[in-house]
Design a protein around this motif. Structure first.
Motif, PDB file in Angstrom:
ATOM      1  N   VAL A 180      -0.957   8.913  -5.741  1.00  0.00           N
ATOM      2  CA  VAL A 180       0.239   8.525  -6.293  1.00  0.00           C
ATOM      3  C   VAL A 180       0.143   7.765  -7.855  1.00  0.00           C
ATOM      4  CG1 VAL A 180       1.404   6.316  -5.136  1.00  0.00           C
ATOM      5  CG2 VAL A 180      -0.603   7.525  -3.810  1.00  0.00           C
ATOM      6  N   ILE A 181       1.662   8.419  -7.961  1.00  0.00           N
ATOM      7  CA  ILE A 181       2.585   8.031  -9.220  1.00  0.00           C
ATOM      8  C   ILE A 181       3.890   7.163  -8.649  1.00  0.00           C
ATOM      9  CG2 ILE A 181       3.559   8.887 -10.921  1.00  0.00           C
ATOM     10  CD1 ILE A 181       1.613  11.545 -10.779  1.00  0.00           C
ATOM     11  N   VAL A 182       3.500   5.273  -8.663  1.00  0.00           N
ATOM     12  CA  VAL A 182       4.213   4.265  -9.108  1.00  0.00           C
ATOM     13  C   VAL A 182       5.523   4.975  -9.543  1.00  0.00           C
ATOM     14  CG1 VAL A 182       5.047   2.255  -8.202  1.00  0.00           C
ATOM     15  CG2 VAL A 182       2.319   3.474  -7.759  1.00  0.00           C
ATOM     16  N   GLY A 183       6.779   5.350  -9.441  1.00  0.00           N
ATOM     17  CA  GLY A 183       8.066   5.307 -10.467  1.00  0.00           C
ATOM     18  C   GLY A 183       8.008   6.805 -11.013  1.00  0.00           C
ATOM     19  N   ALA A 184       9.866   7.224 -11.077  1.00  0.00           N
ATOM     20  CA  ALA A 184       9.990   8.199 -11.176  1.00  0.00           C
ATOM     21  C   ALA A 184      10.738   8.742 -12.861  1.00  0.00           C
ATOM     22  CB  ALA A 184      10.769   9.036 -10.232  1.00  0.00           C
ATOM     23  N   GLY A 185       9.819   7.546 -13.777  1.00  0.00           N
ATOM     24  CA  GLY A 185      10.396   7.803 -14.547  1.00  0.00           C
ATOM     25  C   GLY A 185       9.927   8.500 -15.800  1.00  0.00           C
TER      26      GLY A 185
ATOM     27  N   ASP B 224       7.707  -1.237   3.734  1.00  0.00           N
ATOM     28  CA  ASP B 224       8.012  -1.107   4.991  1.00  0.00           C
ATOM     29  C   ASP B 224       6.915  -1.140   5.667  1.00  0.00           C
ATOM     30  OD1 ASP B 224      10.649  -0.382   4.938  1.00  0.00           O
ATOM     31  OD2 ASP B 224      10.399   2.108   4.556  1.00  0.00           O
ATOM     32  N   GLY B 225       5.609  -1.437   4.858  1.00  0.00           N
ATOM     33  CA  GLY B 225       4.669  -1.405   5.365  1.00  0.00           C
ATOM     34  C   GLY B 225       3.248  -0.212   5.633  1.00  0.00           C
ATOM     35  N   ASP B 226       4.079   0.903   5.462  1.00  0.00           N
ATOM     36  CA  ASP B 226       3.049   2.236   5.204  1.00  0.00           C
ATOM     37  C   ASP B 226       2.045   1.898   3.669  1.00  0.00           C
ATOM     38  OD1 ASP B 226       4.752   2.802   7.146  1.00  0.00           O
ATOM     39  OD2 ASP B 226       6.411   3.700   5.873  1.00  0.00           O
ATOM     40  N   SER B 227       0.915   2.605   4.370  1.00  0.00           N
ATOM     41  CA  SER B 227      -0.109   2.973   3.751  1.00  0.00           C
ATOM     42  C   SER B 227       0.165   4.711   3.415  1.00  0.00           C
ATOM     43  CB  SER B 227      -1.255   2.867   4.021  1.00  0.00           C
ATOM     44  OG  SER B 227      -1.779   1.080   4.260  1.00  0.00           O
ATOM     45  N   ILE B 228       0.014   4.898   2.114  1.00  0.00           N
ATOM     46  CA  ILE B 228      -0.004   6.180   1.205  1.00  0.00           C
ATOM     47  C   ILE B 228      -1.867   6.171   0.322  1.00  0.00           C
ATOM     48  CG2 ILE B 228       0.747   7.375  -0.365  1.00  0.00           C
ATOM     49  CD1 ILE B 228       3.694   6.058   0.065  1.00  0.00           C
TER      50      ILE B 228
ATOM     51  N   ASN C 129      13.287   5.559  -1.884  1.00  0.00           N
ATOM     52  CA  ASN C 129      13.867   4.113  -1.438  1.00  0.00           C
ATOM     53  C   ASN C 129      12.710   3.633  -0.774  1.00  0.00           C
ATOM     54  OD1 ASN C 129      16.404   4.258  -1.425  1.00  0.00           O
ATOM     55  ND2 ASN C 129      16.251   6.087  -0.469  1.00  0.00           N
ATOM     56  N   THR C 130      11.296   3.373  -1.580  1.00  0.00           N
ATOM     57  CA  THR C 130      10.372   3.295  -1.132  1.00  0.00           C
ATOM     58  C   THR C 130       9.537   2.316  -1.908  1.00  0.00           C
ATOM     59  OG1 THR C 130      10.006   5.285  -0.278  1.00  0.00           O
ATOM     60  CG2 THR C 130       8.069   3.550  -0.725  1.00  0.00           C
ATOM     61  N   ARG C 131       9.388   1.184  -1.968  1.00  0.00           N
ATOM     62  CA  ARG C 131       8.947  -0.147  -3.209  1.00  0.00           C
ATOM     63  C   ARG C 131       8.093  -0.069  -2.532  1.00  0.00           C
ATOM     64  NH1 ARG C 131       9.650  -5.664  -3.046  1.00  0.00           N
ATOM     65  NH2 ARG C 131      10.287  -5.534  -1.684  1.00  0.00           N
ATOM     66  N   VAL C 132       6.475  -0.561  -3.796  1.00  0.00           N
ATOM     67  CA  VAL C 132       5.290  -0.546  -3.587  1.00  0.00           C
ATOM     68  C   VAL C 132       5.412  -2.099  -3.675  1.00  0.00           C
ATOM     69  CG1 VAL C 132       3.360  -0.834  -4.987  1.00  0.00           C
ATOM     70  CG2 VAL C 132       4.733   1.501  -4.542  1.00  0.00           C
ATOM     71  N   THR C 133       4.425  -2.514  -2.816  1.00  0.00           N
ATOM     72  CA  THR C 133       4.746  -4.700  -2.654  1.00  0.00           C
ATOM     73  C   THR C 133       2.821  -4.518  -2.820  1.00  0.00           C
ATOM     74  OG1 THR C 133       4.384  -3.847  -0.398  1.00  0.00           O
ATOM     75  CG2 THR C 133       6.243  -4.536  -1.097  1.00  0.00           C
ATOM     76  N   ASP C 134       2.312  -3.357  -2.333  1.00  0.00           N
ATOM     77  CA  ASP C 134       0.642  -3.921  -2.921  1.00  0.00           C
ATOM     78  C   ASP C 134      -0.578  -2.621  -2.815  1.00  0.00           C
ATOM     79  OD1 ASP C 134      -1.733  -5.447  -2.930  1.00  0.00           O
ATOM     80  OD2 ASP C 134      -1.902  -6.296  -0.580  1.00  0.00           O
ATOM     81  N   LEU C 135      -1.467  -3.271  -3.582  1.00  0.00           N
ATOM     82  CA  LEU C 135      -2.615  -1.559  -3.743  1.00  0.00           C
ATOM     83  C   LEU C 135      -3.213  -1.718  -2.491  1.00  0.00           C
ATOM     84  CD1 LEU C 135      -2.372  -2.057  -7.769  1.00  0.00           C
ATOM     85  CD2 LEU C 135      -1.061  -0.646  -6.223  1.00  0.00           C
ATOM     86  N   ILE C 136      -3.963  -1.045  -2.156  1.00  0.00           N
ATOM     87  CA  ILE C 136      -5.094  -0.709  -1.328  1.00  0.00           C
ATOM     88  C   ILE C 136      -6.217  -0.754  -2.404  1.00  0.00           C
ATOM     89  CG2 ILE C 136      -5.938   0.752   0.833  1.00  0.00           C
ATOM     90  CD1 ILE C 136      -3.475   1.703   0.856  1.00  0.00           C
ATOM     91  N   VAL C 137      -7.276  -1.158  -2.067  1.00  0.00           N
ATOM     92  CA  VAL C 137      -8.007  -1.543  -2.609  1.00  0.00           C
ATOM     93  C   VAL C 137      -9.442  -1.607  -1.596  1.00  0.00           C
ATOM     94  CG1 VAL C 137      -9.822  -2.697  -4.874  1.00  0.00           C
ATOM     95  CG2 VAL C 137      -7.138  -2.356  -4.571  1.00  0.00           C
TER      96      VAL C 137
ATOM     97  N   GLY D 140      -4.542   3.646  -2.973  1.00  0.00           N
ATOM     98  CA  GLY D 140      -3.172   3.960  -2.402  1.00  0.00           C
ATOM     99  C   GLY D 140      -2.824   2.323  -2.570  1.00  0.00           C
ATOM    100  N   VAL D 141      -1.885   2.692  -2.034  1.00  0.00           N
ATOM    101  CA  VAL D 141      -0.721   1.554  -2.008  1.00  0.00           C
ATOM    102  C   VAL D 141       0.029   1.381  -0.443  1.00  0.00           C
ATOM    103  CG1 VAL D 141       0.394   2.578  -4.759  1.00  0.00           C
ATOM    104  CG2 VAL D 141       1.395   3.633  -2.599  1.00  0.00           C
ATOM    105  N   VAL D 142       0.518   0.507  -0.880  1.00  0.00           N
ATOM    106  CA  VAL D 142       1.239  -0.534   0.605  1.00  0.00           C
ATOM    107  C   VAL D 142       2.308  -0.461   0.750  1.00  0.00           C
ATOM    108  CG1 VAL D 142       1.157  -1.856   2.292  1.00  0.00           C
ATOM    109  CG2 VAL D 142      -0.687  -1.405   1.346  1.00  0.00           C
ATOM    110  N   THR D 143       3.305   0.354   0.984  1.00  0.00           N
ATOM    111  CA  THR D 143       4.826  -0.052   0.434  1.00  0.00           C
ATOM    112  C   THR D 143       5.978  -1.463   1.067  1.00  0.00           C
ATOM    113  OG1 THR D 143       5.952   1.260   2.659  1.00  0.00           O
ATOM    114  CG2 THR D 143       5.159   2.494   0.439  1.00  0.00           C
TER     115      THR D 143
END
Length: 511
Positions: free
Chosen positions: A81-86, A229-233, A209-217, A224-227
């Motif tokens: 997972v790559i957070v950010g498309a800069g 919307d409550g989804d896990s990637i 349109n997907t903001r990361v709000t937490d990390l899966i540890v 991975g990450v939690v978005t």
């Protein structure tokens, strides 16, 4: 292939017969006997009255091609997972594909085509979308900052490979030659879009349109990450490349008790001059010439304990509102490929250290940055109009009864910046402007304007990482990356850091 250095007049450089004659004279051969050659690097030397192109010329041809990106295997490819498309995230993703990994880009903003519409709306309505603006969205802040490709970070990786990747996706091949290369804000969106197509066509994945709000540890390892919307990637690891303005990520780390560090940053104003004036100063009265590009400058000085420097200088550019949330006023500069607006602008920033804000932790620096941005917002009447002051009035610490014409994308309002900015910043800027005028006589002029506030030169927070593994010291599998983590300062250095992090991740997965 060999290389030689050759200084050429503008007339020689832009005329093939004159260039060939100058090179033949240097090699002491006849023009007809010249071997194949090409200019590989060029810069403008305007230190002397006669302006010259300083060129590196390769004798003999040696072409370099960018490696072909393979398709990611349909099964068993490690997911990252790559957070950010800069720049950091995009180049990490491109390199991940080459290394046989599946990049999953998670971007809080929109694709660049939709992002452009939100930016037009921002200027028209003066309302900031916190997830789609000049800083957030596909391509990151770099998409709308001229596309400057100059970096001093040559030891971090292969700068040429980064530039070639841009050329492969539609950038002018001249960026491989110019020492101070730029792409242009008008051309970058299409290039970023083509990079997305490359990533998708070779097995990558995007979530806009997907903001990361937490990390899966799990067991101390980021999986991975939690978005929002409550989804896990889920994935093997996470590259965190969120940019210098993603303050919610710092708050996430704070809530979770993960390490963050205070980092010096810089804050100041954007100064604007007529481009013709800068041309005349830098080109020694030559003014406009079709043989010379709009003139640039790079200035630095020391005022007591504070460095003051020009930043993101935009010849022929415009100034833009770069706030990322309501209640902020921030400015930045950009220019199109032609650099033909008639105005030159540059950030002039003062270093801010933890000792300046009477606090050693990162909260103190971030709160300081926020407070100045809010003060400017209020001075503008509660909107993203730009608080402005003529340079000569700022030096005399008096309000401007009238303002110069500006190329700001919005309205300017007269404001006493000498009272609104922190006192040490004001004192440092005043002394620096006087020094800059000694170095560039005419820099201080009735025609120069200051717009505030230039506060996003870098982040006041660093997300620490181990020097050897590049992973966060508390979180295996998390690779803080780029400007937002405090390890880069521009498009190329961010791209190099993204490449470095993904290569370290690949090496770790192979062990």
């Amino acid at each position: 292939m060999s290389e030689i250095q050759l200084d050429l007049t503008p007339e020689e450089y832009h005329s093939e017969p004159l260039l060939r004659a100058a090179l033949a004279g240097r090699l002491k051969v006849g023009v007809d006997a010249l071997p194949p050659f090409r200019v590989t690097r060029r810069s403008i030397d305007c230190r002397r009255r006669n302006v010259l192109y300083h060129c590196t010329i390769a004798i003999g041809l040696n072409t370099q091609n960018t490696p072909i990106i393979p398709n990611v295997p349909a099964v068993n490819a490690p997911r990252v997972v790559i957070v950010g498309a800069g720049p950091a995230g995009l180049f990490a993703a491109l390199r991940a594909l080459e290394l046989g990994m599946k990049p999953i880009i998670v971007e809080r903003g929109k694709p660049v085509e939709e992002r452009k519409k939100d930016i037009v709306s921002l200027v028209r309505t003066k309302q900031v979308d916190p997830n789609s603006n000049w800083c957030f969205g596909e391509g990151g802040a770099g998409t709308y900052s001229d596309g400057k490709l100059y970096t001093r970070s040559t030891k971090r990786g292969d700068v040429g490979a980064v530039l070639r990747r841009f050329v492969d996706h539609g950038a002018d091949p001249d960026i491989m030659v110019d020492v101070h290369a730029h792409i242009g804000t008008d051309r970058l969106p299409a290039i970023i879009s083509r990079m997305r197509e490359t990533i998708l066509n070779h097995g990558g994945e995007y979530h806009f349109n997907t903001r990361v709000t937490d990390l899966i540890v799990k067991d101390g390892h980021v999986r991975g990450v939690v978005t929002a919307d409550g989804d896990s990637i889920e994935a093997s690891a996470v590259i965190l490349a969120t940019g210098h303005s993603a303050r919610d990520i710092y708050e996430l780390f704070s809530r979770r008790g993960w390490l963050l560090e205070a980092k010096p940053f810089a804050l100041g104003v954007r100064v604007e001059h007529p481009q013709q004036l800068i041309n005349e100063i830098q080109y020694h009265g030559r003014g406009y010439s079709p043989l010379l590009p709009p003139a640039t400058y790079s200035l630095v000085t020391q005022v007591g304990a504070h460095g003051v420097f020009s930043f993101c200088m935009c010849p022929g550019g415009v100034i833009v509102p770069a706030a990322t949330a309501d209640g902020q006023q921030v400015v930045n500069g950009m220019s199109n490929a032609a650099r033909n607006s008639g105005f030159a602008n540059s950030g002039i920033a003062v270093t801010v250290n933890p000792s300046d804000v009477h606090g050693e932790d990162w909260h103190a620096l971030l709160d300081f940055q926020k407070a100045v941005e809010q003060r400017m917002f209020e001075a503008a009447g509660g909107c993203i109009d730009a608080p402005s002051q003529r340079l000569v009035d700022f030096l005399h610490r008096k309000p401007s009864s009238r303002l110069n014409r500006s190329n700001y994308m919005g309205s300017c309002v007269s404001a006493p910046l000498h009272e609104l900015l922190p006192p040490f910043v004001v004192d440092s800027l005043i002394q620096a402007f006087k020094d800059f005028d000694r170095k560039m006589h005419g820099f201080i002029t009735e025609e120069a304007s200051l717009l505030a506030v230039e506060s996003r030169t870098s982040s006041p927070v660093r997300i620490p990482r181990d020097k050897e593994t590049l992973q966060h010291p508390q979180l295996q599998g998390l690779y803080p990356c780029g400007e937002g983590a405090g390890y880069a300062g521009g498009i190329v250095s961010s791209a190099l850091d993204g490449i470095r992090c993904i290569e370290m991740l690949a090496a770790t997965l192979q062990r």
